[in-house]
Design a protein around this motif. Sequence first.
Motif, short mmCIF file in Angstrom:
data_model
loop_
_atom_site.label_atom_id
_atom_site.label_comp_id
_atom_site.label_asym_id
_atom_site.label_seq_id
_atom_site.Cartn_x
_atom_site.Cartn_y
_atom_site.Cartn_z
N ILE A 171 0.84 -1.20 0.00
CA ILE A 171 0.00 0.00 0.00
C ILE A 171 0.87 1.25 0.00
O ILE A 171 0.60 2.22 -0.71
N SER A 172 1.96 1.22 0.78
CA SER A 172 2.77 2.44 0.87
C SER A 172 3.45 2.74 -0.47
O SER A 172 3.51 3.89 -0.89
N PHE B 205 2.33 1.84 -3.43
CA PHE B 205 1.24 2.25 -4.30
C PHE B 205 0.87 3.72 -4.04
O PHE B 205 0.77 4.53 -4.97
N ALA B 206 0.72 4.06 -2.76
CA ALA B 206 0.31 5.43 -2.41
C ALA B 206 1.39 6.43 -2.81
O ALA B 206 1.09 7.52 -3.31
N GLU B 207 2.63 6.06 -2.60
CA GLU B 207 3.75 6.94 -2.92
C GLU B 207 3.78 7.27 -4.42
O GLU B 207 3.82 8.43 -4.83
N MET C 121 1.40 6.78 -6.73
CA MET C 121 0.19 7.42 -7.24
C MET C 121 0.12 8.90 -6.86
O MET C 121 -0.29 9.74 -7.65
N GLN C 122 0.54 9.20 -5.64
CA GLN C 122 0.54 10.62 -5.24
C GLN C 122 1.48 11.41 -6.12
O GLN C 122 1.13 12.48 -6.64
N LEU C 123 2.69 10.90 -6.27
CA LEU C 123 3.70 11.61 -7.06
C LEU C 123 3.18 11.87 -8.47
O LEU C 123 3.26 12.99 -8.99
N LEU D 30 -0.02 11.53 -9.83
CA LEU D 30 -1.28 12.24 -10.02
C LEU D 30 -1.13 13.73 -9.72
O LEU D 30 -1.72 14.57 -10.40
N PHE D 31 -0.32 14.06 -8.74
CA PHE D 31 -0.14 15.49 -8.46
C PHE D 31 0.75 16.15 -9.50
O PHE D 31 0.66 17.36 -9.72
N THR D 32 1.60 15.36 -10.14
CA THR D 32 2.29 15.89 -11.33
C THR D 32 1.25 16.23 -12.39
O THR D 32 1.33 17.27 -13.05
N GLY D 33 0.27 15.33 -12.52
CA GLY D 33 -0.81 15.58 -13.46
C GLY D 33 -1.54 16.88 -13.15
O GLY D 33 -1.88 17.64 -14.06
#
Lengths: 586, 108
Positions: free
Chosen positions: A451-452, A454-456, A458-460, A462-465
């Motif tokens: 999970i960690s 995955f979360a790391e 995806m955050q990186l 999607l927020f780039t997006g």
Amino acid sequence: MTNLWINPAFLFILGSFLIPILKGRVKHTFLLLVPAVAFLDVVLMSQGTYGAVQFLGMDLIFGKVDRLSLVFAHVFTLMAFIGVLYSLHVKDDGQHVAAYLYMGSSLGAIFAGDYVTLFLFWEIMAFSSVFLIWYRRTQKAVNAGFRYLLVHIVGGLFLFAGILLRHGEVGSFAFGAISPEGVTLATYLIMIGFCLNAAVPPIHAWLPDAYPEATVTGTIFLSVFTTKVALYALIRAFAGFEILAIIGPIMAVYGVCYAVIENDARRILAYHMVSQLGYMVCGVGMGTEMAINGAIAHAYAYIIYKGLLFMGTGAVLEMTGKSKLNELGGLYKYMPITLLFTVTGGISISGFPLTSGFIGKSMTVEAAESYKIFIFLMLMIASIGTFLSVGLKLPYYIWFNKDSGIKPKEAPLNMKLAMGIAAFICYFLGVYPKFLFDMLPYPVHWEPYTISHFAEVMQLLLFTGLGFLLLLKKLTPEPTLNLDVDWFYRKGSKVFMWVANKPIAIYEEYLGEIYNKWFTNFTLRFSNFLWRIFDVKIIDGIVNDIAGFWKDLGGVARLSQTGLVRNYAFFMLLGGILFITYYLFK
Amino acid sequence: MIKKAVDYIGNPENSGKLRRFFYITLIVIVLLDIGEHLFHTEHPVDLPQGEHASANLSHKGHAADEEFIGEEIWGFWSVYGFIGCIIMIIVCKGVGHAWLMKKENYYD
């Protein structure tokens, strides 16, 4: 030799001679069959040392087969198949021949157990690959091809000098790990030779200069082999050299920065290659088991998804004749399937979950976290730039944004199939990483799907997006040329030309004389000899085919009939003579 | 089917809907990260071969006390990704305009 070992390199090299003779369906089948057989050959190969030959008192080893060479050969032959399928429609036999020689020599280099064999294949790679650029037949491609060749010859000389010096020090040509302690000039010369082919700044500019100028299909092959053979060589010889761990992340950031401002789609990808290679070079430099595993897993996954991205943009170039982002846009209505495949490559390269990037690239990044934090953070920055430039900017400005008014057809079937296979592999590795992990040299103690993690990721991403969305206007592609270190030899060549025109011109006459007397004479006699054999033994039709092929090739080769290439040939010859003399009289 | 999906995404009329969907995803992923920190699931999730992960190493392959400080902060990677992206665009384009970008026929 204990049991039968077939060098896949020779399958390609020998196969290349048959290409001009074959026609139609037979040729298509043959073109696909050779990589397929080579792939099976690699899959069934067992570890060991094969093909040892004594030559002038040197032990040449053509088949050093271990886990490291096997995993590279595995992905090389796999990608060879995909690349050949993608280029099946190409009518130029010369392109197929050049690609075959190039792939063959790359495989030869992978299995080389000594520096002499490695160097031999290394040089064939440079000389066969340049034809993939020249066959584009534009003035730009011709010029870029010359610069490419020039740079690689210089790199080859560094490597050659290093090999000789090293032989003087250790007394053998054996190609294996070099200890990071007690490095000498020879070590650095060899490292420079490898780093040049791995496009390590500041000796990287040949890559973004030449690759985008190559033919549509040639770029696919180019993107796979030269740099990955260099990476393999670095892993083999320089694992654990800290300097690489520091250069790597600089490369990674350097490459994406150019990718962010570049306008030509294929040049974006080329710059981005520098960046991705940075991760791998960094992994080599860290040298831990996890880092080396990571570098190899990344290289494996990367070959497939970078190939896929070049295939996607290549399909657009093939169908529209354009590759500059400012001239494209709105293609989503016309090339949706190519879009889907290109985006697959884009999200894989960015490392989204369920794609091969998530399990490949991440391993190097995780290894960096326990190595040095600043390296880790730089690689994370490069990940941001990757998604920004290749995952978002590239597809957005080609397929969406404004309507450019171009209404192309979807790419031909063989291209779509090749892209489909590559896309499938991207997802397959992402879903079933064990397939790749089991091939790596060291056991993998790392679980990508937490999970960690995955979360790391995806955050990186999607927020780039989000950043992309907000600053979309600032990113609008501009039709410009971006300065890079090739400036030094592109502008500096003016100075060089003066030197070439005045003092060297005197020697030039002399060189021309040698060339005419020896080379031309030899070629004439040789072709005469061939002509007799073919005329007597083989039916006329085949002769005509061959003649047609050589005429074609001659057309391309004519481009190289300038004093420059003759000089290279002369220097190569001179080097060869020196090399042999050294061994006879030492 | 692919064409339909692509046409839907490409159609400017749907951009509002897609944007909303994207923002919701952002929120969900940040919530997931916060949840992960609160409950601190160091164990691999139930995915293929999740059980094989090495027992005496954490998921990073090294002891947990070496963890990078950013890993402890909620939503660290969201901020890093967002700020990193903005800075990268501004700096690269800025340096490009000031120095690197030349006319396309510069070398001719």
